[in-house]
Structure formats: structure tokens, C-alpha cells
Design a protein around this motif. Sequence first.
Motif, PDB file in Angstrom:
ATOM      1  N   ASP A   3       4.171  -8.974  -9.656  1.00  0.00           N
ATOM      2  CA  ASP A   3       3.236  -8.877  -8.534  1.00  0.00           C
ATOM      3  C   ASP A   3       3.460  -7.583  -7.749  1.00  0.00           C
ATOM      4  O   ASP A   3       2.510  -6.926  -7.328  1.00  0.00           O
ATOM      5  N   ASN A   4       4.737  -7.238  -7.559  1.00  0.00           N
ATOM      6  CA  ASN A   4       5.038  -6.014  -6.817  1.00  0.00           C
ATOM      7  C   ASN A   4       4.501  -4.790  -7.525  1.00  0.00           C
ATOM      8  O   ASN A   4       3.916  -3.895  -6.923  1.00  0.00           O
ATOM      9  N   GLN A   5       4.708  -4.766  -8.858  1.00  0.00           N
ATOM     10  CA  GLN A   5       4.249  -3.612  -9.629  1.00  0.00           C
ATOM     11  C   GLN A   5       2.726  -3.545  -9.643  1.00  0.00           C
ATOM     12  O   GLN A   5       2.133  -2.476  -9.597  1.00  0.00           O
ATOM     13  N   SER A   6       2.066  -4.709  -9.711  1.00  0.00           N
ATOM     14  CA  SER A   6       0.609  -4.741  -9.684  1.00  0.00           C
ATOM     15  C   SER A   6       0.082  -4.205  -8.361  1.00  0.00           C
ATOM     16  O   SER A   6      -0.873  -3.421  -8.311  1.00  0.00           O
ATOM     17  N   ALA A   7       0.757  -4.631  -7.269  1.00  0.00           N
ATOM     18  CA  ALA A   7       0.338  -4.161  -5.948  1.00  0.00           C
ATOM     19  C   ALA A   7       0.536  -2.660  -5.821  1.00  0.00           C
ATOM     20  O   ALA A   7      -0.307  -1.941  -5.284  1.00  0.00           O
ATOM     21  N   ALA A   8       1.687  -2.194  -6.327  1.00  0.00           N
ATOM     22  CA  ALA A   8       1.970  -0.748  -6.260  1.00  0.00           C
ATOM     23  C   ALA A   8       0.949   0.035  -7.066  1.00  0.00           C
ATOM     24  O   ALA A   8       0.478   1.094  -6.645  1.00  0.00           O
ATOM     25  N   ALA A   9       0.585  -0.494  -8.256  1.00  0.00           N
ATOM     26  CA  ALA A   9      -0.387   0.191  -9.105  1.00  0.00           C
ATOM     27  C   ALA A   9      -1.747   0.290  -8.417  1.00  0.00           C
ATOM     28  O   ALA A   9      -2.422   1.314  -8.502  1.00  0.00           O
ATOM     29  N   SER A  10      -2.128  -0.782  -7.692  1.00  0.00           N
ATOM     30  CA  SER A  10      -3.423  -0.768  -7.010  1.00  0.00           C
ATOM     31  C   SER A  10      -3.456   0.237  -5.872  1.00  0.00           C
ATOM     32  O   SER A  10      -4.521   0.660  -5.437  1.00  0.00           O
ATOM     33  N   GLU A  11      -2.268   0.602  -5.383  1.00  0.00           N
ATOM     34  CA  GLU A  11      -2.202   1.540  -4.261  1.00  0.00           C
ATOM     35  C   GLU A  11      -1.976   2.978  -4.721  1.00  0.00           C
ATOM     36  O   GLU A  11      -1.878   3.880  -3.900  1.00  0.00           O
ATOM     37  N   PRO A  13      -3.822   5.410  -6.058  1.00  0.00           N
ATOM     38  CA  PRO A  13      -4.706   6.470  -5.569  1.00  0.00           C
ATOM     39  C   PRO A  13      -4.400   6.842  -4.114  1.00  0.00           C
ATOM     40  O   PRO A  13      -4.350   8.019  -3.756  1.00  0.00           O
ATOM     41  N   GLU A  14      -4.182   5.821  -3.280  1.00  0.00           N
ATOM     42  CA  GLU A  14      -3.869   6.083  -1.875  1.00  0.00           C
ATOM     43  C   GLU A  14      -2.529   6.812  -1.749  1.00  0.00           C
ATOM     44  O   GLU A  14      -2.391   7.748  -0.960  1.00  0.00           O
ATOM     45  N   LEU A  15      -1.544   6.377  -2.547  1.00  0.00           N
ATOM     46  CA  LEU A  15      -0.236   7.036  -2.526  1.00  0.00           C
ATOM     47  C   LEU A  15      -0.358   8.487  -2.943  1.00  0.00           C
ATOM     48  O   LEU A  15       0.273   9.371  -2.368  1.00  0.00           O
ATOM     49  N   SER A  16      -1.162   8.738  -3.964  1.00  0.00           N
ATOM     50  CA  SER A  16      -1.348  10.105  -4.450  1.00  0.00           C
ATOM     51  C   SER A  16      -1.912  10.997  -3.346  1.00  0.00           C
ATOM     52  O   SER A  16      -1.470  12.135  -3.162  1.00  0.00           O
ATOM     53  N   THR A  17      -2.870  10.467  -2.600  1.00  0.00           N
ATOM     54  CA  THR A  17      -3.462  11.227  -1.493  1.00  0.00           C
ATOM     55  C   THR A  17      -2.417  11.524  -0.425  1.00  0.00           C
ATOM     56  O   THR A  17      -2.336  12.637   0.108  1.00  0.00           O
ATOM     57  N   LYS A  18      -1.579  10.495  -0.125  1.00  0.00           N
ATOM     58  CA  LYS A  18      -0.540  10.679   0.892  1.00  0.00           C
ATOM     59  C   LYS A  18       0.511  11.685   0.419  1.00  0.00           C
ATOM     60  O   LYS A  18       1.021  12.478   1.218  1.00  0.00           O
TER      61      LYS A  18
END
Length: 622
Positions: A3-11, A13-18
Motif C-alpha cells: 500500500d505504501n509503495q502504491s501510494a508513493a507511486a501515485s504521488e 508526478p507531484e514529487l517530480s515537480t517538487k
Amino acid sequence: MTDNQSAAASELPELSTKYDAWYKAVAGVFARVQKKDVADVPLDVWKKLVRTTYDGIDINPLYTRQDELQEAAEPGVFPFVRGAQVSDPSRIGWGVTETFGSVPGVSPTEVNKQLLHALANGTTNIVIDLTQGLSAADLPAVLQDVYLDLAPIRLKAGAKVADAAQQIFSLVDAAGVAEGSVLELGACPLTAGFDETDTVSLDEAVELAVACSKRPGKVRAIVVDGVSLSNQGATDAQEVGFSLAAGVEYLRALTEAGLSAAEALEQITFRFAATDDQFAQIAKFRAARELWARVASVVGAPEAGSAPQHAVTAPLMFSQRDPWVNMLRSTVAAFAAGVGGATDVEVLPFDWAVKGGLEGTSRNFAHRIARNTNLLLLEESHLGFVVDPAGGSYFVEALTDELADKAWEVFTGVEANEGFITNTASGAVAEALDASFERLRADVAHRRKQITGINEFPNLGEKPLDASRRVEPKGVRRWAVDFAEMRNRSDAFFEANGQRPQVGLIPLGPLSKHNVRTGFSTNLLASGGIEALNPGQVVPGTEEFAAAARAADIAVICGTDPEYAESGVEAVKALREAGVSTVLLAGAPASFEGAEVAPDGYLNMKIDAAATLSELLDKLGA
């Protein structure tokens, strides 16, 4: 995918921008510092902030959810990364350990008074040192009125461990508390040779362990003493990896003697040094538990893979000069070991490295400060109420994982070469430790590794250390040893001449311009026990300049590079004409490139400070 990895994967694009925004922000800072246009600074300039440990692990400047790993098992569950157990509510946090009997000439009755006082004031775990004068026969007097089923007891008995074991077994049996006792005999034959620790043979240790396995209560005979390895300069991965290899050798010997794998595992504990490298030490204790659990799993007894971890504030980081700073180092080390999940932590007295302790400082005070360092962390900072407080930190989890991999490489390398005993006999372990210590020594000498009070911010005004106390602790290669040797020479010079060895500063230009380099030079020289004489701004050709030149046989010119271009050559000539034997310059050789005359040497951040200062002491007759 968890679940943690799935959540991280969904984020992502946002992480890349940050991350892109962060890259630009870092580039902006570098641009301002380097006085460049931000467009001329590459976006990967952040890589200059990456720090590499002595184990070859890259420490990034930023960790985010992008670095998240799979969540580790909860505390008390295999592989015990997050802790061997969840503490009993009645005994919050780690144990507070103190050693008794380590001062020669103190009677068993006096040691008993010290012990009872400590137990009444926060100490929970006892180490009895029988190598400094006390004997096994003194144990009844030393442990008089101690509740043997409440205080875990470890012995440091050297070659007398068998006699000491029989004596302490008799005490707990007579008290009727054998079932509830927690005893460790402390035999350490495989690691003792590295720091000259006295001990018994491997065969004797195995015989003791077999006997202990048949007794009631929690009784362990063998300690894998990683501190002995740390004392010789082991990196974190080497301390864990070599300790792991030694532990496996003990397992082999114990099972060959007839113990089951589970019984053999129950006879082994570990002791590790905790330095002031906070996050590395947190990761070290976590990684060590994980790897030992892996060994226990391989031998078929994973449930017995949570051996106690005893921590001690690393002896090699203690300084003799300005020993008060050791309180700061010890606080960070104790914090790291406790947060990392050590079973108990022993904070050494702040003046541990000074033979006999710091003159004018009572032993009660030194031990109280050490004890209270633990108690402040546990009872006032409430760290003991949190299980694995570093757990979930992207940085700590990643560092634990990488350090475990490096330590496993060390361990498997030893195993591939026929095991710890063979590697020790061939000198392979000693050679690895020598190489590690030399890397560290060179960093200290060049002041890339800074030790407050030693090679940075030394206190040259402190009272000289008495000659009888200028003795290196046995079996420990301290970080500060090169600088301590120079301070010893300076103290001896002071005793003979009534003043420190002196070097004159020649400040060129106004205070606002020469202050940076006069301050640097004063600090650098003081780390070698040399006093800097600063007359204030002087101008070549004046009487003030001539007086400054006459004040010392060695002079250091201090100023800005533009000032050197304007009057540096004239200053060098004037100093030589005045009879100054050695002319140095605070700065880089480039500042005199192509000049008709040049200084004899340079003081800057790139020099081997230890070698340079030692040469200056030679010239000054110290």
C-alpha cells in the motif's frame, strides 16, 4: 506492491515537480555563493552536497517518500530491526549501565557503597570489573545488599572469569533468585586480542557457555565485543560485519560442543561502540540486529535471534584536552544508541581518557554526569516512552538498509576466507582495521574530520595536563592522538619555559580584512599547542612591523589576496631581513605565483595540519 509503495507511486508526478523546484532552489543558492548567473549553474549541482561515509555509502542531502522502503516488522518481531522487544511499562527505555571496580586500589567495601549509591540514583545495569585489583573472592562484598534478581549483572573478569562465575552463581543460588537473575560472564576470546583485553581461551569460553546453558535464569557466557574492533578504527560496517563473523565462529564452537542452535544463540551477546555520528549509529544498531537475526534464521532458530546489544560511548572519540566537550559527544552517542534500540547504554565519564581522571575533578561528579546523561534522555526527554522513534524516517530506513548490505559484505568476505579465526590469524582483519584507521587519521590530520576542542576551537588557555596523566589509554587508537601528542609537547615546553611555543602573526591591512586569516591561523596553531602573538595591523617598513618580526622566530603573514599582491613581497623580504627563520603565509600558493620571493610555506584548509604543526614544534624546540 505494498500500500505504501502504491501510494508513493501515485504521488510520483507531484514529487517530480517538487524535486525540480528543489533543484532550482539549490542552484540558486550556489549561484549566489559563487556570484554567478543561475543559468550558468547546472541543476545537478546538488550532488556536491552528497557526503560519502567511510563505508562508501552516499548520504544524500534530501530524502522523501520517493526513498521509502517496505515497512519493517514491528518491534519484538523477527528480524528485530525495530527493536528486540517492546519494553515492559515498568522499565521504560534502555538500561542505564555503569562499571564498578575499574579504579585500582579501591576496596570492595567502597566499591559496594558506590554501587548502591548509583542504583539508588538511576543506574539499572551493573558491570563489575575484576581486572584492576578486585578478585572473584571480593564479589560477595561488592554485591552486598544488591537485589540480584532485579539488577542485570555483567562481569569484566579477564582470565578470572571461571572463578568469578562460580562465585556469582553461588551468590544467586544462596539468595534463591537464580530463576530471575540476568547474568553475563563476558568471555570474549575472539575479539580480545585487538585491543589487548585480557580474557580466556575459546575452549574455556565454550566450556563456560555449556555450563551456563544448564542453569536457571538468563545466563550468557560470551560477548562479541565490537568495541575492541572500534577501538582500532573499524568503520560502522566493519564493526558489525566482523562482529557478525565472530558470532558465527562462536556458534560453530558451541554447537560442536553439543548445544542446539537455539541454546548456542542464547549464550551470545553483543557490545558495540556508539560515536557522535548520530544517524549512522542509530542505523548501526538496527542493522546489527537485522543481520544477527538473519544468521539465527539460517541456523534454524529465528526466535532466538534477538541477542542483547550493549552500547558504550566510543572510547576512541574521547579527548584528553578540553575533556568537558566529551559530555556533548557522549550525549549524542547515548541518544543514538538508545534510539537505535540498544538494550542498555553505558556513558563513560567525560574524563575517561585522562589517566586517573581530570585533576581536581571528583570521581563522584564524573560518574554522576555520565549517569545523568542517560537519565536526562530517558526521564526528561521521554525517549524511553517511544519504541523505535527513528522508524519510518526515510533517511534512517535507507541508511539502515545500506549499512546492513555493507556489513553483510564484510561478513561474507570473512566467511569466504575460512572464517573469523583464520582471518584474525592471517592478519587480514588487523590490516583492514589499520587501513580504516589511517583514512580516519588522515581526515583528522587535515581537519576534514573536525573534533571540537582538538583540531577545531582548542582551548590553549586551559591548565596544562600533569605529566603523569599524559598517557594514552591502553588498546585504543583515539581520533585525537596526533594532536594530543603535540599538546603534550606544548605542555612540557610550558613547564620548562613558563610559556607556550610561540609564533608571531603579521596582519596586513585593517582588521576587517585580516581578521578572517588571523583567526584561522590562531585556531590552527593552537590545535598544535602553539600560541599566536597578534600585534594588530602592521605595515612593512614601520617600527611596529619590526617589533612584530623580532617577537618570534617563525612568522605567519595574514591578510587578503589583494593585500598580498600589494605588499606581500615586501613583507616577506622585511621579515627575512629581520632574521625570521621561517616565513609562512595564511592562504594558498597561488597568491604568490610568479612573485620574486615567496614564503617558506602556507597555512590553509588543504594542508596536513598535524604534520605541519609537528614540524613547527620541532623548529620551536618543543
